[in-house]
Scaffold this active site. Structure first.
Site, PDB file in Angstrom:
ATOM      1  N   SER A 112       0.823  -1.203   0.000  1.00 38.40           N
ATOM      2  CA  SER A 112       0.000   0.000   0.000  1.00 38.40           C
ATOM      3  C   SER A 112       0.861   1.259   0.000  1.00 38.40           C
ATOM      4  O   SER A 112       1.925   1.311   0.622  1.00 38.40           O
ATOM      5  CB  SER A 112      -0.901   0.006   1.240  1.00 38.40           C
ATOM      6  OG  SER A 112      -1.604   1.236   1.346  1.00 38.40           O
TER       7      SER A 112
ATOM      8  N   TYR B 110      -3.258   5.256  -4.715  1.00 44.75           N
ATOM      9  CA  TYR B 110      -4.573   5.875  -4.739  1.00 44.75           C
ATOM     10  C   TYR B 110      -4.486   7.127  -5.611  1.00 44.75           C
ATOM     11  O   TYR B 110      -3.401   7.688  -5.807  1.00 44.75           O
ATOM     12  CB  TYR B 110      -5.013   6.259  -3.327  1.00 44.75           C
ATOM     13  CG  TYR B 110      -5.354   5.090  -2.447  1.00 44.75           C
ATOM     14  CD1 TYR B 110      -6.581   4.444  -2.566  1.00 44.75           C
ATOM     15  CD2 TYR B 110      -4.467   4.631  -1.473  1.00 44.75           C
ATOM     16  CE1 TYR B 110      -6.912   3.368  -1.755  1.00 44.75           C
ATOM     17  CE2 TYR B 110      -4.789   3.561  -0.658  1.00 44.75           C
ATOM     18  CZ  TYR B 110      -6.007   2.935  -0.803  1.00 44.75           C
ATOM     19  OH  TYR B 110      -6.321   1.872  -0.003  1.00 44.75           O
TER      20      TYR B 110
ATOM     21  N   THR C 221      -6.205   1.549  -6.766  1.00 41.32           N
ATOM     22  CA  THR C 221      -7.443   1.338  -6.014  1.00 41.32           C
ATOM     23  C   THR C 221      -8.278   2.606  -6.059  1.00 41.32           C
ATOM     24  O   THR C 221      -7.800   3.673  -5.668  1.00 41.32           O
ATOM     25  CB  THR C 221      -7.139   0.966  -4.548  1.00 41.32           C
ATOM     26  OG1 THR C 221      -6.339  -0.216  -4.519  1.00 41.32           O
ATOM     27  CG2 THR C 221      -8.421   0.722  -3.768  1.00 41.32           C
TER      28      THR C 221
ATOM     29  N   LYS D 154      -8.029  -2.318  -9.056  1.00 47.40           N
ATOM     30  CA  LYS D 154      -8.613  -3.061  -7.946  1.00 47.40           C
ATOM     31  C   LYS D 154      -9.919  -2.402  -7.508  1.00 47.40           C
ATOM     32  O   LYS D 154      -9.985  -1.184  -7.366  1.00 47.40           O
ATOM     33  CB  LYS D 154      -7.625  -3.100  -6.768  1.00 47.40           C
ATOM     34  CG  LYS D 154      -8.074  -3.913  -5.565  1.00 47.40           C
ATOM     35  CD  LYS D 154      -6.951  -3.961  -4.536  1.00 47.40           C
ATOM     36  CE  LYS D 154      -7.340  -4.794  -3.326  1.00 47.40           C
ATOM     37  NZ  LYS D 154      -8.421  -4.180  -2.539  1.00 47.40           N
TER      38      LYS D 154
ATOM     39  N   HIS E 151     -13.522  -3.731  -1.564  1.00 45.29           N
ATOM     40  CA  HIS E 151     -12.643  -3.126  -0.561  1.00 45.29           C
ATOM     41  C   HIS E 151     -12.800  -3.802   0.801  1.00 45.29           C
ATOM     42  O   HIS E 151     -12.738  -3.163   1.850  1.00 45.29           O
ATOM     43  CB  HIS E 151     -12.906  -1.622  -0.439  1.00 45.29           C
ATOM     44  CG  HIS E 151     -11.682  -0.817  -0.132  1.00 45.29           C
ATOM     45  ND1 HIS E 151     -11.112   0.048  -1.022  1.00 45.29           N
ATOM     46  CD2 HIS E 151     -10.905  -0.749   0.988  1.00 45.29           C
ATOM     47  CE1 HIS E 151     -10.053   0.617  -0.474  1.00 45.29           C
ATOM     48  NE2 HIS E 151      -9.902   0.147   0.736  1.00 45.29           N
TER      49      HIS E 151
END
Length: 397
Positions: free
Chosen positions: A109, A131, A157, A255, A279
């Protein structure tokens, strides 16, 4: 691995994590949006699916290996990117080592507590997750840092509506971990002396900074500063996704896809893979379980791009059901975090071993030599189970 660090199921790993972690830290691992309908359905939907096993003809040797976005992996399970892994001092580095030891890939992440350079040194089968945060220049800088670090692929994402109201109460995450915060949380920490001692040995509190949101070599901003910037950034368009895919130029996963029309748009944008996901129940509550949406998405685009699934995976048989319904592999989140909390790197390895054993047992019962031999004929799908979302009425079978 020490006997007291070993567990037979993911459920036991969760129990160990609950006993070891302070109440608020554990609560953050199981939290989901609003009433928790989706997070529950993610898990329970797998129980509605059955198997159609053979009685004779099991194959003596079975191959669990596959590839995801160009990476050879020894089993069809990869690590899903999750934010700040402060359940253990080694955090994402321990997870990376465990995944490497078991021959699989890891998603990291951009909100991780460890810098990508540290994590990729432990596992070069690493997909960096971003992100849509900040302007294109800032995003491009983070992508270039991932490229320089040697990331094998990019995960984007976008499925997040910032829904953080939880009917059962949500643990308060501090703005920063300073002396005042540590003192306030000390009584809770004293109820879990093993966890507290683990951190005391490092001579530092759990970090709430996110180094991968900074330029290389600079300290990362606090989690909530980055989170606030994310909330303030206008959501991306399909043109933005295509731009980012072109900028990266390598293996690229979107995703959070749950609808067929979005899956088709992802193909048009040039992605290499998608993950059918909600999620982990942390997005829009009431969204169906990912496994319910998988068959329609896989049928629509599975011959054009790689289709993965994440959400609710707790045992090897869940993995096999997902593969039979069209997934190339699955991504796990809470399961490995419970293993990390329970026993560090060894706990994550233990969780991956549990999945490997369960997949192998299911293949034996179904009479297959490889995970690539699985098909819808191997599972019993009850009427009304699947959800074909985003499919024009005239195309429904």
């Amino acid at each position: 691995m020490a006997r007291d660090a070993w567990f037979e199921t993911v459920a036991i790993a969760q129990q160990r994590a609950k006993r070891r972690l302070p109440k608020s830290v554990y609560a953050a691992l199981i939290a989901a949006s609003e009433k928790g309908i989706t997070v529950s359905d993610n898990v329970e939907a797998f129980g509605e699916l059955g198997f159609a096993p053979h009685v004779v003809g099991a194959i003596a040797n079975r191959d669990l290996s596959t590839t995801v976005m160009g990476q050879d992996i020894s089993l069809p399970v990869i690590i899903s990117p999750t934010g700040v892994q402060a359940v253990h001092p080694d955090g994402e580095v321990a997870v990376a080592r465990a995944a490497a030891a078991r021959g699989t890939a890891m998603g990291l992440s951009s909100f991780a507590s460890k810098p990508i350079e540290e994590v990729i040194a432990a596992n070069d089968k690493l997909f960096f997750q971003v992100y849509w945060l900040g302007d294109r220049t800032a995003i491009a800088e983070r992508v270039e840092r991932a490229r320089e670090a040697g990331a094998a692929g990019l995960i984007v994402t976008t499925d997040w509506t910032f829904s953080h109201g939880r009917d059962w109460g949500s643990p308060k995450i501090p703005e920063q971990m300073n002396f005042r915060t540590a003192a306030r949380m000390m009584p809770e920490g004293l109820t879990r002396p093993g966890w507290l001692l683990q951190w005391a040995k490092t001579m530092r509190p759990p970090s709430l900074q996110v180094p991968n949101q900074a330029r290389r070599g600079e300290p990362g901003p606090p989690f909530f500063a980055a989170y606030g910037e994310w909330m303030a950034t206008p959501p991306p368009t399909w043109e933005d996704i295509a731009w980012l895919r072109e900028l990266w130029g390598g293996p690229f996963m979107l995703k959070g896809v749950i609808r067929v029309d979005d899956a088709k748009r992802a193909v048009d944008a040039g992605v290499s893979a998608i993950s059918v996901s909600n999620h982990g129940g942390n997005n829009l509550d009431g969204t169906p379980a990912a496994i319910r949406a998988l068959p329609a998405v896989a049928d629509a685009v599975g011959d054009q791009i790689e289709v993965l699934l994440d959400g609710g995976i707790r045992r090897g048989s869940d993995v096999v059901k997902a593969l039979a319904l069209g997934a190339r592999a699955v991504m796990i989140g809470r399961a490995y975090l419970w293993g990390l909390a329970a026993a560090g790197q060894g706990g994550v390895e233990n969780v991956l071993d549990i999945f490997r054993s369960g997949i192998d047992c299911a293949l034996t019962g179904l009479g297959h030599a490889s995970v690539h031999d699985l098909s819808a004929d191997d599972v019993v799908v009850p009427p009304g189970f699947a959800r074909a979302l985003g499919v024009p009425t005239g195309e429904l079978g």
